[in-house]
Design a protein around this motif. Structure first.
Motif, PDB file in Angstrom:
ATOM      1  N   PHE A  24      18.900  20.065 -10.059  1.00 12.98           N
ATOM      2  CA  PHE A  24      18.017  18.927  -9.981  1.00 12.98           C
ATOM      3  C   PHE A  24      18.342  18.333  -8.739  1.00 12.98           C
ATOM      4  CE2 PHE A  24      17.840  20.177 -14.448  1.00 12.98           C
ATOM      5  CZ  PHE A  24      16.256  19.626 -15.151  1.00 12.98           C
ATOM      6  N   VAL A  44      19.860   8.600 -20.194  1.00 14.10           N
ATOM      7  CA  VAL A  44      18.498   9.143 -19.835  1.00 14.10           C
ATOM      8  C   VAL A  44      17.872   8.925 -20.867  1.00 14.10           C
ATOM      9  CG1 VAL A  44      17.626  11.808 -19.830  1.00 14.10           C
ATOM     10  CG2 VAL A  44      19.655  11.518 -18.986  1.00 14.10           C
ATOM     11  N   HIS A  84      19.883  22.646 -15.957  1.00 15.00           N
ATOM     12  CA  HIS A  84      19.568  23.295 -16.688  1.00 15.00           C
ATOM     13  C   HIS A  84      20.271  24.906 -16.053  1.00 15.00           C
ATOM     14  CE1 HIS A  84      16.624  26.223 -18.395  1.00 15.00           C
ATOM     15  NE2 HIS A  84      16.105  26.725 -16.933  1.00 15.00           N
ATOM     16  N   TYR A 130      20.268  13.380 -11.591  1.00 16.12           N
ATOM     17  CA  TYR A 130      20.866  14.705 -11.005  1.00 16.12           C
ATOM     18  C   TYR A 130      21.744  15.163 -11.662  1.00 16.12           C
ATOM     19  CZ  TYR A 130      21.774  13.112  -6.532  1.00 16.12           C
ATOM     20  OH  TYR A 130      22.054  12.286  -5.678  1.00 16.12           O
ATOM     21  N   THR A 134      11.112  19.726 -23.058  1.00 11.57           N
ATOM     22  CA  THR A 134      12.208  19.845 -21.859  1.00 11.57           C
ATOM     23  C   THR A 134      13.444  20.254 -22.040  1.00 11.57           C
ATOM     24  OG1 THR A 134      12.143  17.196 -21.563  1.00 11.57           O
ATOM     25  CG2 THR A 134      11.308  18.502 -20.359  1.00 11.57           C
ATOM     26  N   PHE A 165      17.160  20.710 -21.893  1.00 10.73           N
ATOM     27  CA  PHE A 165      18.579  20.471 -20.832  1.00 10.73           C
ATOM     28  C   PHE A 165      19.240  19.707 -21.013  1.00 10.73           C
ATOM     29  CE2 PHE A 165      14.311  20.238 -18.603  1.00 10.73           C
ATOM     30  CZ  PHE A 165      14.956  21.054 -17.750  1.00 10.73           C
ATOM     31  N   CYS A 189      22.409  16.012 -15.898  1.00  8.51           N
ATOM     32  CA  CYS A 189      22.088  16.541 -16.141  1.00  8.51           C
ATOM     33  C   CYS A 189      21.939  18.362 -15.875  1.00  8.51           C
ATOM     34  CB  CYS A 189      19.588  16.955 -15.911  1.00  8.51           C
ATOM     35  SG  CYS A 189      20.102  15.026 -17.293  1.00  8.51           S
ATOM     36  N   GLN A 192      12.785  12.028 -15.785  1.00  5.33           N
ATOM     37  CA  GLN A 192      14.233  11.771 -15.749  1.00  5.33           C
ATOM     38  C   GLN A 192      15.754  12.728 -15.232  1.00  5.33           C
ATOM     39  OE1 GLN A 192      13.425   8.475 -15.558  1.00  5.33           O
ATOM     40  NE2 GLN A 192      11.470   9.567 -16.334  1.00  5.33           N
ATOM     41  N   HIS A 193      15.158  13.891 -16.079  1.00  2.00           N
ATOM     42  CA  HIS A 193      16.270  14.511 -15.262  1.00  2.00           C
ATOM     43  C   HIS A 193      16.624  15.223 -13.651  1.00  2.00           C
ATOM     44  CE1 HIS A 193      17.265  16.771 -19.422  1.00  2.00           C
ATOM     45  NE2 HIS A 193      15.240  16.213 -19.523  1.00  2.00           N
ATOM     46  N   TRP A 194      15.334  14.792 -13.285  1.00  2.00           N
ATOM     47  CA  TRP A 194      15.514  14.895 -11.507  1.00  2.00           C
ATOM     48  C   TRP A 194      16.189  13.195 -11.030  1.00  2.00           C
ATOM     49  CZ3 TRP A 194      14.907  18.844  -8.392  1.00  2.00           C
ATOM     50  CH2 TRP A 194      13.857  19.623  -8.540  1.00  2.00           C
TER      51      TRP A 194
END
Ligand SMILES: C[S@@+](CC[C@H](N)C(=O)[O-])C[C@H]1O[C@@H](n2cnc3c(N)ncnc32)[C@H](O)[C@@H]1O
Length: 422
Positions: free
Chosen positions: A319, A26, A294, A289, A253, A255, A292, A284-286
């Motif tokens: 994500f 990430v 949430h 995926y 963000t 996460f 990460c 970046q979280h998407w």
């Protein structure tokens, strides 16, 4: 200290754990996107950035029979690659001028790091790369001072504070970074589960808690959380609001890196004062995926921490494509009421809207814009250009200066999404 983060110049680097590996991925993709996003202006001649790794470690990890770069090397590599990439299609060359500060309290770790960097021909004469053995909290003021001399107005810096637990970084220190450097960003890791476990022992009132400045109410709420995903969502919400409040960062963000066999959740918290920075990190979280997630739903209030104790069924947000679709539907359901409230007195620009709701959703601005355009086509709202002229319903892309306004005739309740129950 755990063996996962122990270095010695005469020994093999520690074996990487999967959640640390995910964190490195990430970080790398964030830095890459950061350089690209901030250098879109073709006539720019110079880009200055200071990169600070306050808990730098020894620079390498073992992975299987090979080795992989740790965070200091990732910062250096991404900067070198950005210098080449950003100059590829430019007529005017862009000078990327970065300075690096690597701090670790253990001499064996900084010795290892020096060796790793010299083996790769980095110049350690302190002009570009500064390595300090000491506590970050003792080094930070001098680092901020030198950044301010190098960049008196911009104050552009990324601080990575990759602590092993949850209390080495005092939140007052983070707030100092934000108050001194205008364009600073802070990436803070938190061993969130360890913090919650620690809080369960009420007799343990220590300096660690003082550094986090948690009041009695928040402490009690955190202690109430159990090991389930729902309780992690609660802990995340409480801590997140708290950290933003104390540090003064406008955007975050919050996460978790997906825990693997260790089951230890690692919280990767990005703090900034600019919504674009938050949008780049959320992207970046998407992109990552697989690594990460949430704890919670994706629509409005998903990240808010009010009423936390009422939420008992908190689905995981991973994500992935299903979540993207779910998020889109949730936003179609919740955005009309929120927008109606925001534009009831006067139109609001797309830019201002992004600012207003950035912390409330896992949506990228691009996702939000898609939903706004859909609502516009359904005649829930009007879109005006910056000169207050109505846009055509065939509009394909929003500009940041476009404005959302109430339509001259409001849809009858039966036809408006605002009156549909979610
Ligand atoms: C999680 S490791 C860093 C790993 C590194 N960021 C990476 O991924 O390549 C944390 C490091 O912080 C160091 N450390 C712990 N407390 C510190 C403090 N107060 N100031 C500076 N370094 C500290 C430890 O010695 C350890 O090397």
């Amino acid at each position: 200290m755990s063996d996962s983060f122990k270095w010695h110049p005469d020994e093999r680097p520690p074996q990487i754990e999967s959640h640390s590996d995910a964190k490195l991925k990430v970080l790398r993709s964030y830095l890459r996107a950061y350089f690209d996003k901030l250098n879109v202006i073709p006539n720019r001649e110079e880009f200055k950035l200071d990169l600070v790794d306050g808990f730098a470690g020894g620079g390498l990890f073992s992975k299987g029979s090979g080795v992989i770069p740790g965070t200091p090397l990732i910062m250096l590599e991404e900067t070198s690659e950005a210098k080449v990439r950003l100059n590829q299609n430019r007529r005017k060359p862009l000078r990327v001028d970065c300075k690096f500060y690597f701090v670790d309290k253990e001499a064996a770790h900084t010795d290892h790091l020096r060796k790793v960097l010299s083996d790769r021909d980095y110049n350690l004469d302190e002009k570009q790369i500064v390595i300090r053995t000491g506590l970050f909290e003792n080094e930070v003021d001098e680092i901020i001072r030198t950044i301010k001399i190098r960049q008196p107005t911009a104050g552009r810096a990324i601080f990575l504070l990759d602590q092993t637990g949850y209390s080495q970084v005092g939140l007052a220190l983070v707030s100092r970074i934000f108050s001194e450097l205008r364009a600073a960003e802070v990436i803070l890791t938190f061993a969130a589960d360890a913090l919650v476990n620690f809080l369960r022992n009420p007799s343990d009132v220590s300096e660690a808690l003082m550094r986090l400045q948690l009041g009695d109410v928040k402490k009690r709420e955190l202690i109430l959380s159990q090991e389930s995903d729902e309780s992690k969502a609660l802990a995340q919400r409480i801590l997140r609001g708290h950290v933003r409040q104390i540090t003064g960062a406008k955007f975050d963000t919050p996460f978790f890196i997906k825990p693997s066999k260790s089951r230890r959740a690692l919280w990767f918290l990005h703090l900034s004062n600019h919504p674009t920075a938050r949008d780049v990190m959320i992207q970046q979280h998407w992109n990552n995926y697989n690594t990460c997630l949430h704890f919670g739903i994706g629509g409005f209030g998903m990240l808010g921490f009010d009423g936390i104790l009422d939420d008992t069924t908190m689905p995981l947000f991973r994500f992935n494509e299903n979540d993207a679709l779910e998020l889109h539907n949730q936003l179609l359901g919740t955005l009309p009421t929120e927008l109606f409230r925001l534009v009831s007195e006067q139109p609001i620009s797309i830019d201002a809207l992004h600012h207003q709701i950035a912390n409330e959703t896992a949506a990228r601005f691009f996702d939000l814009d898609k939903v706004i355009l859909e609502l516009f086509r359904e005649r829930e709202f009007e879109i005006l250009n910056s000169e207050n002229k109505p846009r055509s319903r065939a509009l394909k892309r929003l500009s940041r200066t476009d404005q959302i306004a109430l339509p001259s005739t409001l849809l009858l309740p039966a036809f408006s999404r605002r009156s549909r129950k979610q």
